[in-house]
Write an enzyme that holds these catalytic residues in place. Structure first.
Site, short mmCIF file in Angstrom:
data_model
loop_
_atom_site.label_atom_id
_atom_site.label_comp_id
_atom_site.label_asym_id
_atom_site.label_seq_id
_atom_site.Cartn_x
_atom_site.Cartn_y
_atom_site.Cartn_z
N ASP A 210 0.85 -1.18 0.00
CA ASP A 210 0.00 0.00 0.00
C ASP A 210 0.89 1.24 0.00
O ASP A 210 1.94 1.23 0.65
CB ASP A 210 -0.85 -0.05 1.29
CG ASP A 210 -2.08 0.82 1.19
OD1 ASP A 210 -1.91 2.05 1.03
OD2 ASP A 210 -3.19 0.28 1.25
N ILE A 211 0.47 2.29 -0.67
CA ILE A 211 1.29 3.52 -0.65
C ILE A 211 1.19 4.23 0.69
O ILE A 211 1.98 5.13 0.98
CB ILE A 211 0.95 4.48 -1.82
CG1 ILE A 211 -0.53 4.85 -1.86
CG2 ILE A 211 1.38 3.86 -3.15
CD1 ILE A 211 -0.88 5.89 -2.94
N ALA B 215 -4.35 5.69 -7.64
CA ALA B 215 -5.23 6.71 -7.07
C ALA B 215 -6.69 6.27 -7.19
O ALA B 215 -7.03 5.49 -8.07
CB ALA B 215 -5.04 8.04 -7.79
N SER C 104 -5.00 14.52 -14.49
CA SER C 104 -6.32 14.41 -15.09
C SER C 104 -6.78 15.73 -15.67
O SER C 104 -6.43 16.81 -15.16
CB SER C 104 -7.30 14.00 -13.98
OG SER C 104 -8.63 14.10 -14.42
N TYR D 127 -11.50 15.34 -6.27
CA TYR D 127 -10.58 14.48 -7.00
C TYR D 127 -9.61 15.31 -7.86
O TYR D 127 -8.39 15.13 -7.80
CB TYR D 127 -11.39 13.50 -7.88
CG TYR D 127 -10.58 12.87 -8.96
CD1 TYR D 127 -9.73 11.81 -8.67
CD2 TYR D 127 -10.63 13.33 -10.27
CE1 TYR D 127 -8.95 11.24 -9.65
CE2 TYR D 127 -9.86 12.76 -11.26
CZ TYR D 127 -9.02 11.71 -10.95
OH TYR D 127 -8.25 11.16 -11.93
N LYS E 100 -5.28 16.01 -7.70
CA LYS E 100 -4.34 15.87 -8.82
C LYS E 100 -3.53 17.16 -9.01
O LYS E 100 -2.32 17.13 -9.22
CB LYS E 100 -5.10 15.53 -10.12
CG LYS E 100 -5.75 14.16 -10.09
CD LYS E 100 -4.72 13.06 -10.11
CE LYS E 100 -5.30 11.68 -10.03
NZ LYS E 100 -4.28 10.64 -9.97
N PHE F 238 -7.49 12.76 -20.48
CA PHE F 238 -8.91 13.07 -20.67
C PHE F 238 -9.67 11.78 -20.33
O PHE F 238 -9.34 11.14 -19.35
CB PHE F 238 -9.13 13.72 -22.05
CG PHE F 238 -8.74 15.19 -21.98
CD1 PHE F 238 -7.41 15.56 -21.72
CD2 PHE F 238 -9.68 16.20 -22.08
CE1 PHE F 238 -7.05 16.89 -21.55
CE2 PHE F 238 -9.32 17.55 -21.93
CZ PHE F 238 -8.01 17.90 -21.67
C1 WQD Z 1 -18.78 10.67 -19.72
C2 WQD Z 1 -20.08 11.19 -20.31
C3 WQD Z 1 -21.71 11.70 -18.64
C4 WQD Z 1 -22.18 7.57 -17.18
C5 WQD Z 1 -14.84 11.37 -15.25
C6 WQD Z 1 -14.18 12.16 -14.16
C7 WQD Z 1 -12.90 12.70 -14.67
C8 WQD Z 1 -12.03 11.62 -15.29
C9 WQD Z 1 -12.76 10.79 -16.26
C10 WQD Z 1 -10.36 10.49 -14.05
C11 WQD Z 1 -20.68 12.36 -19.56
C12 WQD Z 1 -22.18 10.55 -19.48
C13 WQD Z 1 -21.77 8.70 -17.90
C14 WQD Z 1 -23.52 7.15 -17.29
C15 WQD Z 1 -23.95 8.95 -18.82
N1 WQD Z 1 -11.58 10.69 -14.29
N2 WQD Z 1 -22.65 9.38 -18.70
N3 WQD Z 1 -24.37 7.85 -18.10
O1 WQD Z 1 -17.55 12.61 -16.08
O2 WQD Z 1 -16.41 12.98 -18.30
O3 WQD Z 1 -15.11 12.22 -16.37
O4 WQD Z 1 -13.98 10.34 -15.68
O5 WQD Z 1 -9.42 11.23 -14.28
O6 WQD Z 1 -12.25 13.28 -13.60
O7 WQD Z 1 -15.01 13.21 -13.76
O8 WQD Z 1 -16.62 10.65 -17.43
O9 WQD Z 1 -17.45 8.43 -18.10
O10 WQD Z 1 -18.45 9.54 -16.06
O11 WQD Z 1 -18.96 10.45 -18.33
O12 WQD Z 1 -24.76 9.55 -19.53
O13 WQD Z 1 -23.95 6.16 -16.65
O14 WQD Z 1 -21.05 10.13 -20.21
O15 WQD Z 1 -22.77 12.55 -18.28
O16 WQD Z 1 -21.31 13.18 -20.51
P1 WQD Z 1 -16.53 12.20 -17.05
P2 WQD Z 1 -17.88 9.68 -17.42
#
Ligand code: WQD
Length: 321
Positions: free
Chosen positions: A51-52, A74, A116, A140, A144, A168
């Site tokens: 564990d870190i 993370a 991120s 979160y 970062k 992304f």
């Molecule tokens: C993508 C799109 C949702 C789920 C998150 C974190 C970000 C990064 C990546 C780590 C959006 C839509 C999603 C669902 C949906 N994490 N959606 N129904 O929110 O862009 O980013 O993950 O670094 O910090 O916030 O990713 O995959 O949750 O959503 O309609 O059940 O899909 O609204 O438009 P997001 P996501």
């Protein structure tokens, strides 16, 4: 090079460890298996379960001598971080500070850090480049950004070089089918769609169809994990060559909407994938797309596998049942 991949049994870490081995590097994986799984460990790697937050174990491992560290251990659920900041503070902040301090104590000079796009918050303009203001909207993203700032100080004070890779939306699975471990309780769009297609959950809830986008649903920059993995290798090798730190976006520069991914998934899986339209999820921007010009310039990197068909079909290869 000898590389310690912390979080190397996880979703992204397992792909990074594979890519590092392909590039000829010697890999040790350090993971507490909280999100990762032994299924994601490969022949040729050595595994240290740790564990870190266990500073002595971490320092003891680093004291074996490494040319670089890749840190992907993370928690990453932005929504959860708003409800349980303590969990994110402990692991993502304290745990990462442990890594950096243990590196400093043992004389390890290079780290590739998983950052991120969440550091930017609501985009003021798209595509988002690295000069875009940083204003995280969730805890979160704050963790970062805070670690990026600490890394900048250790660069200056201790000569530790870092590459902060601002991912992304990471998605997809190894295009050669080597990674088979499923994420537990995923919240991200593509694994949720895959679980619906595989009959593991009843439906996709589409969070908002009234955004000012082509079809009203949220647009994101999905970048394939094999592409992300390649960037980690390039970043580590660049630090050896240039002795410079780097903060860089990793995105495909293409925007895909929720419905575009859903339609591709229906077409490629042949499954119905029921979906219901719901209200917007709080904190979601309409459109988030990267500029990856800097990654091309500094790392010679460009996404190769991040088209919608490859993202979906590489995932379906793992989820299909
Ligand atoms: C993508 C799109 C949702 C789920 C998150 C974190 C970000 C990064 C990546 C780590 C959006 C839509 C999603 C669902 C949906 N994490 N959606 N129904 O929110 O862009 O980013 O993950 O670094 O910090 O916030 O990713 O995959 O949750 O959503 O309609 O059940 O899909 O609204 O438009 P997001 P996501």
């Amino acid at each position: 090079m000898r590389v310690l991949v912390i979080g190397g049994a996880g979703y992204i870490g397992s792909h990074v460890a594979l890519e590092m081995m392909e590039a000829g590097h010697e890999i040790v994986v350090y993971d507490n298996l909280s999100s990762g799984t032994k299924q994601n460990l490969f022949e040729g790697e050595r595994f240290v379960e740790g564990d870190i937050l266990d500073y002595e174990r971490l320092r003891g491992t680093l004291a074996e001598g490494y040319d670089g560290v890749v840190h992907l251990a993370a928690f990453k659920a932005a929504g959860e971080s708003m409800l349980a900041p303590e969990k994110y503070a402990r692991n993502n902040l304290s745990g990462t500070i442990n890594i950096i301090n243990a590196m400093s104590e043992t004389g390890i000079q290079r780290i590739v850090f998983s950052s991120s796009a969440a550091v930017y918050g609501e985009p003021a303009y798209v595509p988002v480049d690295e000069a875009h203001p940083t204003a995280p909207e969730n805890f979160y993203g704050f963790t970062k950004l805070e670690i990026e700032r600490i890394l900048a100080w250790y660069d200056r004070l201790k000569g530790i070089r870092y590459s902060a890779l601002r991912y992304f939306n990471a998605a997809g699975y190894d295009v050669r089918g080597r990674v088979r471990g499923l994420e537990r309780n995923p919240a991200n769009l593509l694994p949720v769609i895959m679980e619906v297609a595989a009959g593991m959950r009843p439906e996709l809830r589409v969070f908002g169809n009234d955004y000012p986008t082509n079809d009203g649903t949220g647009v994101r920059d999905y970048v394939h994990v094999n592409d992300l993995a390649a960037a980690h290798v390039a970043a580590l090798e660049r630090m050896v060559r240039t002795d410079e730190s780097l903060v860089v976006n990793l995105g495909s520069e293409a925007g895909l909407s929720v419905l575009e991914i859903l339609e591709a998934a229906r077409r490629l899986t042949g499954r119905a994938i029921p979906a219901t339209m719901e209200g917007r999820r709080p904190g979601d921007p309409a459109r988030l797309v990267a500029s990856s010009t800097l990654a091309a310039e500094k790392l010679g990197w460009k996404a190769k596998f991040s088209d919608v068909d490859t993202l979906v079909s590489s995932s379906w290869g793992v989820y299909e049942r």
